[in-house]
Design an enzyme around this catalytic site. Structure first.
Site, mmCIF file in Angstrom:
data_model
loop_
_atom_site.group_PDB
_atom_site.id
_atom_site.type_symbol
_atom_site.label_atom_id
_atom_site.label_comp_id
_atom_site.label_asym_id
_atom_site.label_seq_id
_atom_site.Cartn_x
_atom_site.Cartn_y
_atom_site.Cartn_z
ATOM 1 N N GLU A 184 -63.965 -46.253 -51.769
ATOM 2 C CA GLU A 184 -62.867 -45.789 -51.140
ATOM 3 C C GLU A 184 -63.399 -44.328 -51.194
ATOM 4 O OE1 GLU A 184 -60.508 -44.594 -48.744
ATOM 5 O OE2 GLU A 184 -60.309 -44.557 -50.627
ATOM 6 N N HIS A 187 -48.533 -45.373 -54.416
ATOM 7 C CA HIS A 187 -48.119 -44.289 -54.629
ATOM 8 C C HIS A 187 -46.592 -44.583 -53.746
ATOM 9 C CE1 HIS A 187 -51.887 -41.802 -54.954
ATOM 10 N NE2 HIS A 187 -52.508 -42.750 -54.082
#
Length: 566
Positions: A14, A68
């Protein structure tokens, strides 16, 4: 004469990562790791309500779909010294564990296996012999001659069509590919099964998190799940038992297939065990906390230096001063304004692009350091840190895996073999099994707590006047993640995210110390410079996720792919 090779982007990961190497005498002699996008999320957050930050920062990445958010709410809670209810802690832990199961499966099969498995070679395999090979590794029900024959026929059709689909971009027939055809066919079959089992983990995460990617059940002070068992819109026992069933199915795949495949590849490529060590300073975060204060966790954290397990020093809490006081980031070789090395609380994020300079600036990633040293982070770091501390679950899981690898390889190797490319895959497979066990343990803890009549999910945050500082640490699938926040009069004054792929993929610092990617590539063999498969093997073993390290760039006019040998 040294050859220069640029791989841009490194594929099957990614994000946008460029790696440059110099090759001399069939080995890598020098390497540069470069993040090719700018992350501006820190500046976007300034002036906003701290309770909203977790929703913004989740969008740093679409692969790290929970981490996150978890680190962000922990940072605000640390700043406010706000404990959360036990139910909230346990639900968050399940979110973390389930995400790890999906992520680790995807990493090995989808993102890395094709560095070791020659799919086209599988067409020469005998399905009966493949089944016999598979039976030596585990008693997985899918390891039958009938299934392997069906997979071979499916693969034959793909090759005949000229459209290999997910198997299209790889170096088939490369001299570094060593697996026999039967091992390749087994791996292709398990690759296809892995797609289904990562989906099961994703389904479980969507149920408990409300959405996937990017869960919706977090909030500063706890979680947003309705745990009232009399309300059908909430996380009822029916839904909880379905989640448990999915976890159990994924656990069985991990322990019977994923771990066996990694052990087999490690054994069949045992000449690769010495390659790819690089930086052997390790760091991991404590996590999977079982108390509301974040002082008792089921995952160990801490540091190790110079591959010496006796140097281990633990992080003991979710807000450990040993961690907070020793992290700095250098921008000496990154495209930012200045030439400093600072603690994240004191940092800014002011971009200043030049161009790619071998001896100057060459990356959008900063260079994190702990006590001035580069650190390798990720599942291997957590396994080694736990092993060194005598952590019961880690020691058992690591020894069981090493026993399996030694059985296939005919060796008697210990944890010292884990420092390297093969070791990183082993560490991730070991950790995947641990996280499956912990997901089920924390499911039990949650259900038992609900049985007492405790449905509490939220403690109200209060933002006092003045300044508060907090750090949220979390052991994400790729390693230790930390979010750093300064709150001024209820608004975000400064925000920094120091993420796993920045620790591993960051550039040299002001002292010229290379980052873990760069150091790990030096000494790697390169059989064919025009097809640098060996570079992919080592870089992919870290499981790069570059959007977490860099973000937000106008890509207009940029090259999409560049692989050249000079």
């Amino acid at each position: 004469m040294a050859q220069r090779i640029t791989i841009d982007p490194i594929t099957r990961i990614e994000g946008h990562l460029r790696v440059d190497i110099e090759v001399d005498g069939g080995k890598v002699t020098k390497a540069w790791s470069s993040g090719q996008m700018y992350r501006g999320i820190e500046n976007i957050l300034k002036g906003r309500d701290p309770r909203d930050a977790w929703m913004f920062v989740q969008r740093i990445c679409g692969v790290c779909t929970t981490v996150h958010g978890l680190a962000s709410v922990r940072a605000v809670e640390d700043a406010l010294q706000l404990p959360i209810p036990l139910n909230a802690q346990l639900v968050r832990n399940m979110v973390q564990a389930i995400h790890c199961l999906q992520d680790h499966i995807v990493h090995f099969y989808t993102l890395s296996a094709l560095d070791w498995v020659d799919v086209v070679s599988a067409l020469d395999a005998d399905p009966v012999k493949t089944a016999a090979l598979a039976e030596t590794l585990s008693n997985w029900p899918g390891n039958s001659a009938k299934r392997f024959s069906a997979v071979k026929d499916k693969l034959k059709g793909l090759v005949a069509s000229g459209q290999l689909g997910p198997f299209a971009n790889a170096y088939w027939g490369h001299p570094a590919m060593k697996l026999p055809p039967e091992a390749n066919l087994m791996a292709v079959s398990h690759y296809l099964e892995a797609l289904d089992y990562q989906r099961k983990a994703t389904q479980a995460l969507g149920i408990i998190g409300g959405k996937n990617p990017h869960v919706q059940n977090l909030c500063v002070g706890g979680i947003a799940n309705n745990l009232n068992q009399d309300n059908e819109t909430g996380l009822t026992m029916e839904r909880l038992y379905f989640i448990k069933q999915l976890i159990e199915e994924v656990r069985d795949f991990i322990k019977m297939v994923y771990q066996s495949d990694v052990a087999a590849i490690g054994a069949l490529y045992k000449e690769w065990i010495p390659y790819g060590a690089g930086v052997t300073n390790y760091m991991a975060a404590p996590d999977m906390f079982t108390d509301v204060e974040g002082t008792k966790g089921d995952l160990p954290g801490g540091t190790i230096f110079n591959a010496d397990l006796s140097t281990v020093k633990p992080f003991t809490t979710i807000s450990d001063s040993y961690f907070k006081e020793n992290v700095e980031e250098s921008i000496a070789r990154a495209w930012y304004d200045g030439d400093w090395s600072k603690n994240p609380f004191e940092e800014d994020t002011d971009p200043k692009y030049t161009d790619f300079q071998d001896e100057g600036r060459y990356s959008w990633m900063k260079a994190p350091r702990f006590q001035g040293k580069p650190m390798q982070v990720g599942p291997l770091a957590q396994v080694l840190v736990g092993y060194a501390q005598g952590h019961e679950l880690t020691v058992k899981a690591a020894n069981d895996f090493l026993g399996r690898l030694n059985s296939v390889a005919g060796t008697n190797l210990g944890p010292e073999i884990l420092h390297g490319t093969i070791g990183r895959h082993a560490g991730r497979a070991i950790r995947a099994g641990m996280m499956a066990d912990l997901a089920l343990k924390h499911w039990d803890l949650l259900v038992n707590n609900l049985a007492t009549g405790d449905y509490e999910i939220f403690n109200q945050p209060v933002f006092p006047k003045g300044e508060q500082r907090g750090v949220g640490i979390h052991e994400a699938p790729r390693g230790i993640l930390s979010h750093w926040i300064i709150i001024q009069d209820g608004k975000i004054k400064n925000y920094q995210a120091v993420v796993p792929s920045t620790w591993n993929a960051g550039p040299r610092d002001g002292q010229g110390q290379p980052g873990p990617y760069e150091a790990s590539l030096v000494g790697n063999p390169i059989a064919e410079p025009e097809k640098p498969l060996e570079v992919l093997r080592t870089v992919h073993s870290f499981d790069p996720c570059i959007a977490c390290a860099v973000h937000m760039l106008d890509p207009e006019g940029k090259e999409v792919i560049k692989v050249k040998a000079l």
